[in-house]
Enzyme design. Structure first.
Site, PDB file in Angstrom:
ATOM      1  N   GLU A 185       0.840  -1.196   0.000  1.00  0.00           N
ATOM      2  CA  GLU A 185       0.000   0.000   0.000  1.00  0.00           C
ATOM      3  C   GLU A 185       0.879   1.251   0.000  1.00  0.00           C
ATOM      4  O   GLU A 185       1.990   1.247   0.531  1.00  0.00           O
ATOM      5  CB  GLU A 185      -0.938  -0.037   1.205  1.00  0.00           C
ATOM      6  CG  GLU A 185      -2.006  -1.090   1.012  1.00  0.00           C
ATOM      7  CD  GLU A 185      -2.903  -1.275   2.219  1.00  0.00           C
ATOM      8  OE1 GLU A 185      -3.158  -0.294   2.933  1.00  0.00           O
ATOM      9  OE2 GLU A 185      -3.346  -2.413   2.426  1.00  0.00           O
ATOM     10  N   PHE A 246       9.544 -12.942   5.441  1.00  0.00           N
ATOM     11  CA  PHE A 246      10.924 -12.454   5.284  1.00  0.00           C
ATOM     12  C   PHE A 246      10.993 -10.939   5.466  1.00  0.00           C
ATOM     13  O   PHE A 246      11.891 -10.424   6.135  1.00  0.00           O
ATOM     14  CB  PHE A 246      11.458 -12.810   3.895  1.00  0.00           C
ATOM     15  CG  PHE A 246      12.233 -14.094   3.853  1.00  0.00           C
ATOM     16  CD1 PHE A 246      11.622 -15.293   4.197  1.00  0.00           C
ATOM     17  CD2 PHE A 246      13.558 -14.112   3.483  1.00  0.00           C
ATOM     18  CE1 PHE A 246      12.317 -16.491   4.167  1.00  0.00           C
ATOM     19  CE2 PHE A 246      14.277 -15.301   3.455  1.00  0.00           C
ATOM     20  CZ  PHE A 246      13.656 -16.495   3.795  1.00  0.00           C
ATOM     21  N   LEU A 247      10.049 -10.227   4.838  1.00  0.00           N
ATOM     22  CA  LEU A 247      10.067  -8.762   4.935  1.00  0.00           C
ATOM     23  C   LEU A 247       9.856  -8.321   6.384  1.00  0.00           C
ATOM     24  O   LEU A 247      10.581  -7.465   6.899  1.00  0.00           O
ATOM     25  CB  LEU A 247       8.990  -8.159   4.030  1.00  0.00           C
ATOM     26  CG  LEU A 247       9.235  -8.284   2.528  1.00  0.00           C
ATOM     27  CD1 LEU A 247       7.989  -7.909   1.737  1.00  0.00           C
ATOM     28  CD2 LEU A 247      10.411  -7.403   2.105  1.00  0.00           C
ATOM     29  N   CYS A 296      -1.309  -7.208   6.488  1.00  0.00           N
ATOM     30  CA  CYS A 296      -0.713  -8.442   5.952  1.00  0.00           C
ATOM     31  C   CYS A 296       0.323  -9.110   6.843  1.00  0.00           C
ATOM     32  O   CYS A 296       0.228 -10.315   7.090  1.00  0.00           O
ATOM     33  CB  CYS A 296      -0.077  -8.155   4.600  1.00  0.00           C
ATOM     34  SG  CYS A 296      -1.290  -7.697   3.354  1.00  0.00           S
TER      35      CYS A 296
HETATM   36  P1  NAD Z   1     -10.094  -5.367   1.836  1.00  0.00           P
HETATM   37  O1  NAD Z   1     -10.756  -5.645   3.134  1.00  0.00           O
HETATM   38  O2  NAD Z   1      -9.621  -4.000   1.535  1.00  0.00           O
HETATM   39  O3  NAD Z   1     -11.077  -5.800   0.644  1.00  0.00           O
HETATM   40  C1  NAD Z   1     -11.768  -7.003   0.630  1.00  0.00           C
HETATM   41  C2  NAD Z   1     -13.165  -6.732   0.083  1.00  0.00           C
HETATM   42  O4  NAD Z   1     -13.842  -7.968  -0.126  1.00  0.00           O
HETATM   43  C3  NAD Z   1     -14.062  -5.916   1.013  1.00  0.00           C
HETATM   44  O5  NAD Z   1     -14.461  -4.738   0.369  1.00  0.00           O
HETATM   45  C4  NAD Z   1     -15.247  -6.838   1.324  1.00  0.00           C
HETATM   46  O6  NAD Z   1     -16.478  -6.139   1.406  1.00  0.00           O
HETATM   47  C5  NAD Z   1     -15.229  -7.758   0.123  1.00  0.00           C
HETATM   48  N1  NAD Z   1     -15.866  -9.054   0.342  1.00  0.00           N
HETATM   49  C6  NAD Z   1     -15.669  -9.923   1.370  1.00  0.00           C
HETATM   50  N2  NAD Z   1     -16.422 -11.021   1.190  1.00  0.00           N
HETATM   51  C7  NAD Z   1     -17.105 -10.858   0.044  1.00  0.00           C
HETATM   52  C8  NAD Z   1     -18.030 -11.656  -0.677  1.00  0.00           C
HETATM   53  N3  NAD Z   1     -18.373 -12.880  -0.246  1.00  0.00           N
HETATM   54  N4  NAD Z   1     -18.544 -11.159  -1.833  1.00  0.00           N
HETATM   55  C9  NAD Z   1     -18.184  -9.940  -2.282  1.00  0.00           C
HETATM   56  N5  NAD Z   1     -17.308  -9.147  -1.654  1.00  0.00           N
HETATM   57  C10 NAD Z   1     -16.772  -9.593  -0.503  1.00  0.00           C
HETATM   58  O7  NAD Z   1      -8.891  -6.406   1.734  1.00  0.00           O
HETATM   59  P2  NAD Z   1      -7.542  -6.221   0.878  1.00  0.00           P
HETATM   60  O8  NAD Z   1      -6.561  -5.435   1.653  1.00  0.00           O
HETATM   61  O9  NAD Z   1      -7.905  -5.818  -0.492  1.00  0.00           O
HETATM   62  O10 NAD Z   1      -6.993  -7.717   0.876  1.00  0.00           O
HETATM   63  C11 NAD Z   1      -7.598  -8.720   0.099  1.00  0.00           C
HETATM   64  C12 NAD Z   1      -6.692  -9.921   0.070  1.00  0.00           C
HETATM   65  O11 NAD Z   1      -5.454  -9.577  -0.578  1.00  0.00           O
HETATM   66  C13 NAD Z   1      -6.299 -10.460   1.445  1.00  0.00           C
HETATM   67  O12 NAD Z   1      -6.196 -11.859   1.367  1.00  0.00           O
HETATM   68  C14 NAD Z   1      -4.933  -9.861   1.681  1.00  0.00           C
HETATM   69  O13 NAD Z   1      -4.134 -10.656   2.529  1.00  0.00           O
HETATM   70  C15 NAD Z   1      -4.350  -9.866   0.285  1.00  0.00           C
HETATM   71  N6  NAD Z   1      -3.312  -8.846   0.045  1.00  0.00           N
HETATM   72  C16 NAD Z   1      -3.452  -7.600   0.557  1.00  0.00           C
HETATM   73  C17 NAD Z   1      -2.488  -6.634   0.297  1.00  0.00           C
HETATM   74  C18 NAD Z   1      -2.599  -5.247   0.858  1.00  0.00           C
HETATM   75  O14 NAD Z   1      -1.610  -4.520   0.811  1.00  0.00           O
HETATM   76  N7  NAD Z   1      -3.743  -4.845   1.377  1.00  0.00           N
HETATM   77  C19 NAD Z   1      -1.406  -6.937  -0.520  1.00  0.00           C
HETATM   78  C20 NAD Z   1      -1.304  -8.217  -1.041  1.00  0.00           C
HETATM   79  C21 NAD Z   1      -2.274  -9.160  -0.751  1.00  0.00           C
HETATM   80  C1  UDX Z   2       3.264  -5.756   2.637  1.00  0.00           C
HETATM   81  C2  UDX Z   2       4.300  -6.277   1.623  1.00  0.00           C
HETATM   82  O1  UDX Z   2       5.381  -5.343   1.513  1.00  0.00           O
HETATM   83  C3  UDX Z   2       3.652  -6.476   0.268  1.00  0.00           C
HETATM   84  O2  UDX Z   2       4.587  -7.030  -0.639  1.00  0.00           O
HETATM   85  C4  UDX Z   2       2.473  -7.406   0.450  1.00  0.00           C
HETATM   86  O3  UDX Z   2       1.863  -7.625  -0.772  1.00  0.00           O
HETATM   87  C5  UDX Z   2       1.494  -6.842   1.453  1.00  0.00           C
HETATM   88  O4  UDX Z   2       2.155  -6.623   2.693  1.00  0.00           O
HETATM   89  P1  UDX Z   2       2.172  -3.389   3.137  1.00  0.00           P
HETATM   90  O5  UDX Z   2       1.727  -4.026   4.406  1.00  0.00           O
HETATM   91  O6  UDX Z   2       1.181  -2.679   2.311  1.00  0.00           O
HETATM   92  O7  UDX Z   2       2.849  -4.477   2.186  1.00  0.00           O
HETATM   93  O8  UDX Z   2       3.351  -2.330   3.470  1.00  0.00           O
HETATM   94  P2  UDX Z   2       4.910  -2.462   3.726  1.00  0.00           P
HETATM   95  O9  UDX Z   2       5.576  -1.436   2.919  1.00  0.00           O
HETATM   96  O10 UDX Z   2       5.406  -3.843   3.595  1.00  0.00           O
HETATM   97  O11 UDX Z   2       5.038  -2.026   5.251  1.00  0.00           O
HETATM   98  C6  UDX Z   2       4.527  -2.841   6.300  1.00  0.00           C
HETATM   99  C7  UDX Z   2       4.853  -2.210   7.647  1.00  0.00           C
HETATM  100  O12 UDX Z   2       6.252  -2.314   7.910  1.00  0.00           O
HETATM  101  C8  UDX Z   2       4.511  -0.726   7.728  1.00  0.00           C
HETATM  102  O13 UDX Z   2       3.945  -0.446   8.979  1.00  0.00           O
HETATM  103  C9  UDX Z   2       5.854  -0.041   7.572  1.00  0.00           C
HETATM  104  O14 UDX Z   2       5.886   1.212   8.166  1.00  0.00           O
HETATM  105  C10 UDX Z   2       6.749  -1.039   8.291  1.00  0.00           C
HETATM  106  N1  UDX Z   2       8.159  -0.960   7.858  1.00  0.00           N
HETATM  107  C11 UDX Z   2       8.500  -1.239   6.573  1.00  0.00           C
HETATM  108  C12 UDX Z   2       9.134  -0.613   8.783  1.00  0.00           C
HETATM  109  O15 UDX Z   2       8.834  -0.368   9.953  1.00  0.00           O
HETATM  110  N2  UDX Z   2      10.431  -0.564   8.373  1.00  0.00           N
HETATM  111  C13 UDX Z   2      10.813  -0.849   7.107  1.00  0.00           C
HETATM  112  O16 UDX Z   2      12.019  -0.795   6.810  1.00  0.00           O
HETATM  113  C14 UDX Z   2       9.808  -1.192   6.169  1.00  0.00           C
END
Ligand code: NAD
Ligand code: UDX
Length: 493
Positions: A185, A246-247, A296
Site C-alpha cells: 500500500e 521475510f520482509l 498483511c
Molecule cells: P479489503 O478488506 O480492503 O477488501 C476485501 C473486500 O472484499 C471488502 O471490500 C469486502 O467487502 C469484500 N468481500 C468480502 N467477502 C465478500 C463476498 N463474499 N462477496 C463480495 N465481496 C466480498 O482487503 P484487501 O486489503 O484488499 O486484501 C484482500 C486480500 O489480498 C487479502 O487476502 C490480503 O491478505 C491480500 N493482500 C493484501 C495486500 C494489501 O496490501 N492490502 C497486498 C497483497 C495481498
Molecule cells: C506488505 C508487503 O510489503 C507487500 O509485498 C504485500 O503484498 C502486502 O504486505 P504493506 O503491508 O502494504 O505491504 O506495506 P509495507 O511497505 O510492507 O510495510 C509494512 C509495515 O512495515 C509498515 O507499517 C511499515 O511502516 C513497516 N516498515 C516497513 C518498517 O517499519 N520498516 C521498514 O524498513 C519497512
C-alpha cells in the site's frame, strides 16, 4: 465443455475434439473491491484494453464510492488511471451474480483476516469470505471458469475451493490458479505497473498449464516474460506467506537491534546503513520503527505459524512467531518510553499523535502501531489529540473500539467507550493537535511532517516539550537545538 472463443457477453464451446483452438479471455470479474481488488483491476484494465473487467463487492457503499472521484482507497496515482478506464473497460458493480455469470476468469480478492473465534482463533486465516465466494460461484456458473486466488491464502486452499466448486453438479469445469499479489500500500500503482515478479501457480497437468498461460498472456501486455514465474499451486501459496514473513523479519531484526542501540549508544540508522550496504543483504526494509503494521504481515506470519504447528513443526513455528513477538515488544516499548520520560505518568496530559495510518501514502490503518501506542497511553489516562492527513475520525475511533476486544496487548485492559470518547480528540489541523501539548509523537512517516514549522510547534507546546519520533524522519540534532527533548527509535536520547 470449455467456453473459449468469446464475443462480448457470449460464450462458445470448442467443438468436440478441437481443444487446441486459441483461447482469449474477454470478460474478467473480481470479487472484492478493497485495497487489492480495486487497484489491481484498474491496472489490468489500463493494460488490457480489449478485456472487460467488472469489480464487485458485497458492500454496496464501497462500490458506489469506486464510481465517484472519492475512491474508498487512497493510493498515489490511482484516481488518474481509474478515470481513464472507468466506464470503458472497467466497471464497479454491486451485481455479483451477473459478474460471475458473465466472466471466464474470476479473481478472488476478498479479505482473509486472522480468525477471531473458534478453532484456530488468533492464528489461522478466516476463510469464510473465500468460501462464500466459492459457493456463490458454484451456484451461479453456467459456463467454465478459471478461478484465480488473488487473496493471500493458507497453503492448499486451492484444494478446498476446487472441492466446493466441483461438487456443484452443474457440469461446469472449474480450474483454480494461485496468483498472489505483492503490491504494498502507498506504492500500489507503481508496484502493479512494474512488478518485481508475477507469480502464477497452477494445477499439475496440461489443463493447469493451459490455465497458467491464459493468465500469463494477460500479464504479458506489460510484464516481461522472465518476470512471470510459473509454479505448482502450493509453492505459489507458500511463497506469498514466506515473502511477507521475510520482509517482516527484516523489520523485526532492525527493531530488535534498535533496543540494543538505545542501551549501548549506537545509532540504529548507522548500523542499518552499514549492514544494508552488504550486497548480500541489501538496503531495503531495514528501517527501525515503532513497529510494523498493516493488514498483511502479522496475519500472514500467524498463518504460517499455524501451518507449521498443524504439521508438528513446533520449532519452525516458534522461529517465525518471534518476529511478531518482537513487533509487539517494540510497540509496547515505545509507549512505555513515552510514559517514563514524561515523569512516569501521562494522566491528564495533552499528547499529540502525528499520524495514524500504518505507513505513509495510504488511508489504511489496519493493525497500525498507532492504535497500540494510543491504547497504552489511554490506559495511563492521557488526553490524546490525533492528526492524520488521510485517516478519518470515524476510522480512528473504530480502531480504538477494536482495541477493546483485542486480547493480545499484554498488560493492557480493554478500553471503555468512556476512555475513547473522553480521551481522544481528532484534529484536521496538525498545529491544533500539538498546541499546548506536553509531547508530540510521530507515528507515521508522512512526508508533510518534515515540512512543518517545528519552531512554531515548539513554541506552542508545554515545556519541557517532548518529541518522540517513532519513524526517525526528523533531524534529531536540529530538533534538539530548537529545544525539544528528542527521542528516536534506536538512538540514545
Ligand atoms: P479489503 O478488506 O480492503 O477488501 C476485501 C473486500 O472484499 C471488502 O471490500 C469486502 O467487502 C469484500 N468481500 C468480502 N467477502 C465478500 C463476498 N463474499 N462477496 C463480495 N465481496 C466480498 O482487503 P484487501 O486489503 O484488499 O486484501 C484482500 C486480500 O489480498 C487479502 O487476502 C490480503 O491478505 C491480500 N493482500 C493484501 C495486500 C494489501 O496490501 N492490502 C497486498 C497483497 C495481498
Ligand atoms: C506488505 C508487503 O510489503 C507487500 O509485498 C504485500 O503484498 C502486502 O504486505 P504493506 O503491508 O502494504 O505491504 O506495506 P509495507 O511497505 O510492507 O510495510 C509494512 C509495515 O512495515 C509498515 O507499517 C511499515 O511502516 C513497516 N516498515 C516497513 C518498517 O517499519 N520498516 C521498514 O524498513 C519497512
Amino acid at each position: 465443455m470449455y467456453a473459449v472463443l468469446l464475443e462480448k457477453g457470449r460464450s462458445f464451446t470448442n467443438p468436440p475434439g478441437k481443444t487446441n483452438m486459441r483461447k482469449t479471455i474477454q470478460n474478467i470479474s473480481c470479487i472484492g473491491a478493497g485495497y487489492v481488488g480495486g487497484p489491481t483491476m484498474t491496472v489490468f484494465a489500463a493494460k488490457c484494453p480489449d478485456v472487460r473487467f467488472v469489480v464487485v463487492d458485497s458492500n454496496p457503499e464501497k462500490i458506489a464510492a469506486w464510481n465517484t472521484d472519492n475512491l474508498p482507497v487512497f493510493e498515489p496515482g490511482l484516481l488518474d488511471i481509474v478515470r481513464k478506464v472507468r466506464g470503458k473497460n472497467l466497471f464497479f458493480s454491486p451485481d455479483i451474480d451477473r459478474a460471475i455469470d458473465e466472466a471466464e476468469m474470476i479473481f478472488l480478492s476478498v479479505n482473509t483476516p486472522t480468525k477471531s473465534y473458534g478453532l484456530g482463533k488468533g492464528m489461522a486465516a478466516d476463510l469464510k469470505y473465500v468460501e462464500r465466494c466459492a459457493r456463490q460461484i458454484a451456484e451461479v456458473s453456467r459456463t467454465d471458469k478459471i478461478i484465480v486466488e488473488k487473496s493471500t491464502l493458507p497453503v492448499r486452499t486451492a484444494e478446498s475451493i476446487r472441492d466446493i466448486v466441483s461438487d456443484c453438479g452443474n457440469r461446469v469445469r472449474f480450474r483454480v490458479l494461485s496468483n498472489p499479489e505483492f503490491l504494498a500500500e502507498g506504492t500500489a500503482v507503481r508496484d502493479l505497473l512494474e512488478p518485481d515478479r508475477v507469480l502464477i501457480g497452477g494445477e499439475d497437468g496440461p489443463e493447469g498449464a493451459e490455465a497458467i498461460e491464459e493468465l500469463a498472456s494477460l500479464y504479458a501486455n506489460w510484464v516481461p516474460d522472465e518476470r512471470i514465474i510459473r509454479t505448482k499451486l502450493w509453492s505459489s501459496e507458500l511463497s506469498k506467506l514466506t515473502a511477507n514473513a521475510f520482509l517482516a523479519q527484516r523489520v523485526s531484526s532492525m527493531n530488535a537491534v534498535s533496543a540494543i542501540c538505545e542501551a549501548t549508544g549506537a545509532d540504529v540508522d548507522e548500523v542499518a546503513k552499514a549492514v544494508g550496504m552488504d550486497s548480500r543483504v541489501g538496503p531495503k526494509f531495514l528501517k527501525a520503527s515503532v513497529g510494523f503494521g498493516g493488514s498483511c504481515f502479522q496475519k500472514d506470519i500467524l498463518n504460517l505459524v499455524y501451518l507449521c504447528r498443524h504439521y508438528g513443526l513446533d520449532e519452525v513455528a516458534d522461529y517465525w512467531e518471534q518476529v511478531i513477538r518482537i513487533n509487539d515488544y517494540q510497540k509496547r516499548r515505545f509507549a512505555k518510553m513515552v510514559i517514563e520520560k514524561l515523569f512516569n505518568t501521562v494522566a491528564g496530559k495533552k499528547i499529540a499523535l502525528l499520524g495514524w495510518a500504518f505507513k505513509k501514502d495510504t488511508n489504511d490503518s489496519r493493525e497500525t502501531p498507532a492504535m497500540y501506542v494510543a491504547a497504552e497511553l489511554l490506559q495511563d489516562q492521557a488526553d490524546l489529540h490525533v492528526y492524520d492527513p488521510r485517516v478519518s475520525e470515524e476510522r480512528i475511533c473504530e480502531d480504538l473500539r477494536f482495541m477493546e476486544t483485542w486480547e493480545g496487548w499484554q498488560g493492557s485492559k480493554s478500553l471503555t467507550e468512556a476512555q475513547i470518547q473522553g480521551g481522544v480528540t481528532v484534529h484536521k489541523d496538525p498545529y491544533e493537535a500539538v498546541d499546548g501539548a506536553h509531547a508530540a509523537l510521530v507515528l507515521t512517516e508522512w512526508d508533510e511532517f518534515t515540512g512543518y514549522d517545528w519552531q512554531r510547534i515548539h513554541k506552542s507546546m508545554r515545556k519541557p516539550a517532548f518529541l518522540f519520533d517513532g519513524r526517525n524522519i526528523l533531524p534529531g540534532r536540529a530538533m534538539s537545538e530548537i529545544g525539544f527533548r528528542v527521542y528516536q527509535v534506536g538512538k540514545s536520547g
